[in-house]
Write an enzyme that holds these catalytic residues in place. Structure first.
Site, PDB file in Angstrom:
ATOM      1  N   SER A  38      73.674  69.343   6.413  1.00  0.00           N
ATOM      2  CA  SER A  38      74.647  68.788   6.800  1.00  0.00           C
ATOM      3  C   SER A  38      75.154  69.421   4.815  1.00  0.00           C
ATOM      4  O   SER A  38      75.114  68.834   4.612  1.00  0.00           O
ATOM      5  CB  SER A  38      75.660  68.183   6.717  1.00  0.00           C
ATOM      6  OG  SER A  38      75.570  68.074   8.284  1.00  0.00           O
ATOM      7  N   HIS A  69      74.114  72.596  12.705  1.00  0.00           N
ATOM      8  CA  HIS A  69      72.683  72.113  12.200  1.00  0.00           C
ATOM      9  C   HIS A  69      71.924  73.371  14.184  1.00  0.00           C
ATOM     10  O   HIS A  69      71.086  73.128  14.796  1.00  0.00           O
ATOM     11  CB  HIS A  69      72.115  71.437  13.393  1.00  0.00           C
ATOM     12  CG  HIS A  69      72.297  69.517  12.321  1.00  0.00           C
ATOM     13  ND1 HIS A  69      71.688  69.590  12.206  1.00  0.00           N
ATOM     14  CD2 HIS A  69      73.393  69.063  12.575  1.00  0.00           C
ATOM     15  CE1 HIS A  69      71.773  68.309  10.959  1.00  0.00           C
ATOM     16  NE2 HIS A  69      73.145  68.679  11.553  1.00  0.00           N
ATOM     17  N   HIS A  91      67.867  65.198  16.256  1.00  0.00           N
ATOM     18  CA  HIS A  91      67.417  63.839  16.056  1.00  0.00           C
ATOM     19  C   HIS A  91      67.527  62.312  17.386  1.00  0.00           C
ATOM     20  O   HIS A  91      67.780  63.213  17.989  1.00  0.00           O
ATOM     21  CB  HIS A  91      69.308  63.336  15.206  1.00  0.00           C
ATOM     22  CG  HIS A  91      69.726  64.348  13.982  1.00  0.00           C
ATOM     23  ND1 HIS A  91      69.866  65.573  14.519  1.00  0.00           N
ATOM     24  CD2 HIS A  91      70.130  64.096  13.357  1.00  0.00           C
ATOM     25  CE1 HIS A  91      70.403  66.834  13.794  1.00  0.00           C
ATOM     26  NE2 HIS A  91      70.219  65.216  12.595  1.00  0.00           N
ATOM     27  N   TYR A  93      69.516  60.546  17.893  1.00  0.00           N
ATOM     28  CA  TYR A  93      70.670  59.587  18.747  1.00  0.00           C
ATOM     29  C   TYR A  93      70.747  61.375  19.843  1.00  0.00           C
ATOM     30  O   TYR A  93      71.815  61.464  20.561  1.00  0.00           O
ATOM     31  CB  TYR A  93      72.449  60.171  18.208  1.00  0.00           C
ATOM     32  CG  TYR A  93      72.260  61.385  17.001  1.00  0.00           C
ATOM     33  CD1 TYR A  93      72.755  62.346  17.910  1.00  0.00           C
ATOM     34  CD2 TYR A  93      72.180  61.403  16.285  1.00  0.00           C
ATOM     35  CE1 TYR A  93      73.289  63.776  16.871  1.00  0.00           C
ATOM     36  CE2 TYR A  93      72.198  62.315  15.103  1.00  0.00           C
ATOM     37  CZ  TYR A  93      72.846  63.746  15.827  1.00  0.00           C
ATOM     38  OH  TYR A  93      73.237  64.462  14.608  1.00  0.00           O
ATOM     39  N   GLU A  94      70.143  62.536  19.446  1.00  0.00           N
ATOM     40  CA  GLU A  94      70.783  63.881  20.611  1.00  0.00           C
ATOM     41  C   GLU A  94      69.801  63.478  21.641  1.00  0.00           C
ATOM     42  O   GLU A  94      69.251  64.263  23.631  1.00  0.00           O
ATOM     43  CB  GLU A  94      69.781  64.948  20.395  1.00  0.00           C
ATOM     44  CG  GLU A  94      70.474  65.120  18.920  1.00  0.00           C
ATOM     45  CD  GLU A  94      69.882  66.704  18.070  1.00  0.00           C
ATOM     46  OE1 GLU A  94      70.391  67.757  19.184  1.00  0.00           O
ATOM     47  OE2 GLU A  94      69.171  66.885  17.456  1.00  0.00           O
ATOM     48  N   ALA A 121      73.422  64.566   5.388  1.00  0.00           N
ATOM     49  CA  ALA A 121      74.751  63.958   5.098  1.00  0.00           C
ATOM     50  C   ALA A 121      74.949  62.004   5.616  1.00  0.00           C
ATOM     51  O   ALA A 121      73.734  61.371   6.184  1.00  0.00           O
ATOM     52  CB  ALA A 121      75.390  64.720   5.972  1.00  0.00           C
ATOM     53  N   MET A 219      71.835  59.223   9.949  1.00  0.00           N
ATOM     54  CA  MET A 219      70.722  59.481  11.114  1.00  0.00           C
ATOM     55  C   MET A 219      69.685  60.311  11.553  1.00  0.00           C
ATOM     56  O   MET A 219      69.230  60.995  12.010  1.00  0.00           O
ATOM     57  CB  MET A 219      71.759  59.928  12.373  1.00  0.00           C
ATOM     58  CG  MET A 219      72.706  58.896  12.221  1.00  0.00           C
ATOM     59  SD  MET A 219      74.358  59.436  13.226  1.00  0.00           S
ATOM     60  CE  MET A 219      75.798  58.572  13.017  1.00  0.00           C
ATOM     61  N   SER A 220      68.788  59.993  10.330  1.00  0.00           N
ATOM     62  CA  SER A 220      68.057  61.453   9.851  1.00  0.00           C
ATOM     63  C   SER A 220      66.786  61.031   9.436  1.00  0.00           C
ATOM     64  O   SER A 220      66.744  59.422   8.942  1.00  0.00           O
ATOM     65  CB  SER A 220      68.126  62.815   9.896  1.00  0.00           C
ATOM     66  OG  SER A 220      69.348  63.059   8.334  1.00  0.00           O
ATOM     67  N   ASN A 243      81.061  60.629   3.426  1.00  0.00           N
ATOM     68  CA  ASN A 243      82.169  59.578   3.030  1.00  0.00           C
ATOM     69  C   ASN A 243      81.756  58.815   3.008  1.00  0.00           C
ATOM     70  O   ASN A 243      80.516  58.677   2.609  1.00  0.00           O
ATOM     71  CB  ASN A 243      82.298  59.967   5.082  1.00  0.00           C
ATOM     72  CG  ASN A 243      80.908  58.715   5.309  1.00  0.00           C
ATOM     73  OD1 ASN A 243      80.246  60.104   5.638  1.00  0.00           O
ATOM     74  ND2 ASN A 243      80.506  58.057   6.427  1.00  0.00           N
ATOM     75  N   HIS A 255      83.685  62.931  12.341  1.00  0.00           N
ATOM     76  CA  HIS A 255      82.797  63.768  12.286  1.00  0.00           C
ATOM     77  C   HIS A 255      83.132  65.106  11.221  1.00  0.00           C
ATOM     78  O   HIS A 255      82.706  65.489  10.303  1.00  0.00           O
ATOM     79  CB  HIS A 255      82.150  64.926  13.168  1.00  0.00           C
ATOM     80  CG  HIS A 255      80.785  65.795  13.150  1.00  0.00           C
ATOM     81  ND1 HIS A 255      79.943  65.311  12.618  1.00  0.00           N
ATOM     82  CD2 HIS A 255      80.872  67.112  13.543  1.00  0.00           C
ATOM     83  CE1 HIS A 255      78.815  66.524  12.749  1.00  0.00           C
ATOM     84  NE2 HIS A 255      80.194  67.430  13.230  1.00  0.00           N
TER      85      HIS A 255
END
Ligand code: HPA
Length: 282
Positions: A38, A69, A91, A93-94, A121, A219-220, A243, A255
């Site tokens: 990101s 993405h 990812h 989470y996908e 990010a 998360m990556s 953040n 998000h």
């Protein structure tokens, strides 16, 4: 986890063969692959003589499902160097297994890539951090990451029990810090901790991670870095602090905030990566 080695290797090989078709001579093969997290999307438009291949066209490649993405592989020149750029990544989470999230890393290894440059990010934990700052990753916590190496070992890439002492290349960390000083960009240095997602961490989790010395959470990156190191590739990685992490931030995380701050840091993030690439040699 890889259960069918033959089918997994068939995906890796067919993707590599397909991409090779766009690289008629050996001298055109890039030695670096940059993963555009990101905020780094604008780097795609700075790729010269660019060939853009949708992931959906690459046999064996998964297709990215996250808005923002966008899934395509770019092959071109950046600051005079041949580069692959992954615009969009996969990812956990996908719903992908970590072995699938990292399939492209093995494809890059097969193609002869020597350096994987990961960007992402992340939520920031260090006291001195502000949203939109950058952090170079010097080590990671993989405690919460399903190992992408679980299952039969792919001996042609690396050993069964790979060392993790030198995942993030020290020379790259040094060069990134030097480059940031020259450009007047604030670049923190720290440990990245992996979260499975898609939910952000709880404040209690962040307090615990802070006690362990974590600088950023995301998360990556970690599965990809583990696989790259297994393949014998060097890894460099930069987080955009999109953040302050949960509980450090006074407000609820969204998000939208993450994307907004990642975009704010876009200029400095792209400049850092470009100037690093200009100086980096294999
Ligand atoms: N936590 C996990 N992943 C993230 C965050 C965060 O705070 N920000 C961006 N990606």
């Amino acid at each position: 986890m890889i259960t069918d080695v033959a089918s997994y290797m068939n995906s890796v090989d067919s993707a590599a063969e397909y991409i090779k078709g766009f690289l008629p001579t050996a001298k055109e093969v890039p030695s670096v692959c940059i993963v555009l997290g990101s905020g780094l999307a604008p780097l795609a438009s700075e790729c010269e003589d660019c060939i853009s291949i949708p992931y959906a066209d690459i046999p064996g490649f998964p297709v990215s499902t996250v808005p923002g993405h966008e899934g395509r592989l770019l092959i071109g020149t950046l600051e005079g160097k041949r580069v692959f750029m992954m615009s969009g990544r996969f990812h956990y989470y996908e719903g992908y297994d970590t072995s699938v999230c990292t399939l492209y890393v093995r494809v890059m290894s097969k193609l002869g890539v020597k350096l994987l440059f990961l960007t992402n990010a992340a939520g920031g934990l260090l006291d001195e951090m502000k949203p939109s700052d950058l952090m170079v990753i010097e080590d990671h916590f993989s405690f919460f990451c399903d190992s992408p190496l679980r299952g039969p070992n792919l001996d042609e890439f690396g050993v069964r029990f790979p060392d993790q002492s030198f995942i993030y290349d020290k020379e790259c960390v040094k060069l990134l810090l030097e480059t940031s000083r020259e450009l007047g960009i604030t670049l923190h240095k720290g440990i990245y901790s992996y979260s499975k997602g898609p939910q952000y961490e709880s404040p209690a989790e962040i307090r615990a991670l802070k006690m362990l010395g974590v600088g950023a959470v995301g998360m990556s990156t970690v599965p990809e870095a583990i696989v790259a190191a297994h393949c014998g590739m060097k890894v460099a990685a930069v987080s955009c602090i999109s953040n302050l992490a949960a509980g450090i931030s006074k407000t609820a995380l969204t998000h939208e905030e993450v994307m907004e701050n990642a975009n704010k840091s876009s200029r400095s993030n792209c400049d850092l990566v470009k100037n690093f690439i200009k100086k980096w040699s294999v």
